[in-house]
Motif scaffolding. Structure first.
Motif, mmCIF file in Angstrom:
data_model
loop_
_atom_site.group_PDB
_atom_site.id
_atom_site.type_symbol
_atom_site.label_atom_id
_atom_site.label_comp_id
_atom_site.label_asym_id
_atom_site.label_seq_id
_atom_site.Cartn_x
_atom_site.Cartn_y
_atom_site.Cartn_z
ATOM 1 N N SER A 162 -20.773 -1.293 1.456
ATOM 2 C CA SER A 162 -19.704 -0.587 0.752
ATOM 3 C C SER A 162 -18.386 -1.103 1.306
ATOM 4 O O SER A 162 -18.302 -1.502 2.470
ATOM 5 C CB SER A 162 -19.813 0.920 0.968
ATOM 6 O OG SER A 162 -20.982 1.413 0.345
ATOM 7 N N ASN A 191 -8.695 6.634 -3.828
ATOM 8 C CA ASN A 191 -9.617 7.588 -4.450
ATOM 9 C C ASN A 191 -10.253 8.555 -3.442
ATOM 10 O O ASN A 191 -11.228 9.224 -3.753
ATOM 11 C CB ASN A 191 -10.701 6.862 -5.256
ATOM 12 C CG ASN A 191 -11.580 5.967 -4.409
ATOM 13 O OD1 ASN A 191 -11.454 5.910 -3.190
ATOM 14 N ND2 ASN A 191 -12.468 5.247 -5.066
ATOM 15 N N PRO A 239 -11.091 13.466 -4.240
ATOM 16 C CA PRO A 239 -10.851 12.191 -4.925
ATOM 17 C C PRO A 239 -9.445 12.013 -5.489
ATOM 18 O O PRO A 239 -9.078 10.900 -5.880
ATOM 19 C CB PRO A 239 -11.895 12.184 -6.042
ATOM 20 C CG PRO A 239 -12.135 13.631 -6.328
ATOM 21 C CD PRO A 239 -11.977 14.340 -5.013
ATOM 22 N N TRP A 273 -9.250 3.878 -0.323
ATOM 23 C CA TRP A 273 -10.063 3.535 -1.482
ATOM 24 C C TRP A 273 -11.447 3.215 -0.972
ATOM 25 O O TRP A 273 -11.609 2.512 0.021
ATOM 26 C CB TRP A 273 -9.478 2.310 -2.201
ATOM 27 C CG TRP A 273 -10.423 1.706 -3.194
ATOM 28 C CD1 TRP A 273 -10.642 2.118 -4.474
ATOM 29 C CD2 TRP A 273 -11.287 0.574 -2.995
ATOM 30 N NE1 TRP A 273 -11.584 1.324 -5.079
ATOM 31 C CE2 TRP A 273 -11.993 0.364 -4.192
ATOM 32 C CE3 TRP A 273 -11.534 -0.273 -1.919
ATOM 33 C CZ2 TRP A 273 -12.929 -0.657 -4.339
ATOM 34 C CZ3 TRP A 273 -12.465 -1.285 -2.062
ATOM 35 C CH2 TRP A 273 -13.147 -1.473 -3.269
ATOM 36 N N SER A 324 -15.180 1.831 -2.538
ATOM 37 C CA SER A 324 -15.795 1.215 -3.713
ATOM 38 C C SER A 324 -16.806 2.166 -4.340
ATOM 39 O O SER A 324 -17.528 2.870 -3.637
ATOM 40 C CB SER A 324 -16.479 -0.098 -3.326
ATOM 41 O OG SER A 324 -17.451 0.120 -2.322
ATOM 42 N N ASP A 325 -16.833 2.170 -5.666
ATOM 43 C CA ASP A 325 -17.848 2.937 -6.386
ATOM 44 C C ASP A 325 -19.173 2.192 -6.391
ATOM 45 O O ASP A 325 -20.233 2.799 -6.450
ATOM 46 C CB ASP A 325 -17.410 3.195 -7.831
ATOM 47 C CG ASP A 325 -16.250 4.172 -7.902
ATOM 48 O OD1 ASP A 325 -16.171 5.068 -7.043
ATOM 49 O OD2 ASP A 325 -15.418 4.032 -8.812
ATOM 50 N N GLU A 326 -19.086 0.884 -6.360
ATOM 51 C CA GLU A 326 -20.292 0.071 -6.373
ATOM 52 C C GLU A 326 -20.614 -0.431 -4.974
ATOM 53 O O GLU A 326 -19.781 -0.375 -4.078
ATOM 54 C CB GLU A 326 -20.153 -1.123 -7.325
ATOM 55 C CG GLU A 326 -19.156 -2.175 -6.890
ATOM 56 C CD GLU A 326 -17.718 -1.908 -7.316
ATOM 57 O OE1 GLU A 326 -17.478 -1.002 -8.127
ATOM 58 O OE2 GLU A 326 -16.831 -2.587 -6.794
ATOM 59 N N GLN A 354 -23.618 -1.696 -9.618
ATOM 60 C CA GLN A 354 -22.942 -0.451 -10.033
ATOM 61 C C GLN A 354 -23.756 0.747 -9.656
ATOM 62 O O GLN A 354 -24.901 0.815 -9.691
ATOM 63 C CB GLN A 354 -22.720 -0.448 -11.555
ATOM 64 C CG GLN A 354 -21.705 -1.470 -11.985
ATOM 65 C CD GLN A 354 -20.276 -1.059 -11.651
ATOM 66 O OE1 GLN A 354 -19.956 0.109 -11.493
ATOM 67 N NE2 GLN A 354 -19.400 -2.023 -11.541
#
Length: 156
Positions: free
Chosen positions: A66, A95, A108, A130, A132-134, A156
């Motif tokens: 991550s 985020n 968030p 921040w 990462s979402d993925e 993802q």
């Protein structure tokens, strides 16, 4: 303010995180008896304990990481009417927001930090980052006797 991306093995994501690194290869170490592994940099000179922070590696293994960018500390002013402002601009990519580095209250968005976090009017010390979402996929290989991770893509 930094835009420096740092990495951590996704298996280590928890409330207590080891120090993130700018190069995922910094986590690689070799033990004479146990072989190749990922281990927090701050623990690499310590005696080896089999705990959560050791990930054993074999040649060709895929490891998920991550990514995060820590922006810095900010001052958040919450007004009596619930509106708020910060002492400087926060990058739009941020985020994750928290007050006094309390991960339990992380939110968030700034709006959610104020409303869901129940922040009282006043000045609050916050930080923003921040995540990462993925996850990013790296492949571990042994090249000329040295271990290395090579980024292979994102999931993802």
């Amino acid at each position: 303010m930094s835009d420096e991306m740092k990495w951590i093995p996704s298996d280590w994501l928890d409330e207590e995180l080891p120090e993130l690194q700018t190069d995922p290869n910094a986590f690689i170490c070799h033990h004479a008896e146990l072989g190749w592994m990922l281990r927090p940099v701050e623990e690499q000179d310590e005696d080896l304990d089999e705990d959560f922070s050791i990930l054993h590696l074999v040649d060709g293994q895929v490891v998920r990481f991550s990514a995060s960018i820590y922006y810095c500390d900010f001052e958040l002013v919450v007004r009596d009417d619930g509106s708020f402002k910060t002492d400087r601009d926060i990058p739009i990519k941020a985020n994750n927001f928290r007050v006094d580095r309390d991960t339990d209250g992380m939110q968030p968005t700034l709006q959610e930090l104020v409303v869901v976090g129940g922040l009282e009017p006043g000045i609050h010390a916050i930080d923003a980052c921040w995540w990462s979402d993925e996850e990013f996929v790296f492949t571990f290989n042994i090249v000329e006797g040295k271990g290395q991770l090579t980024q292979a893509g994102a999931v993802q």
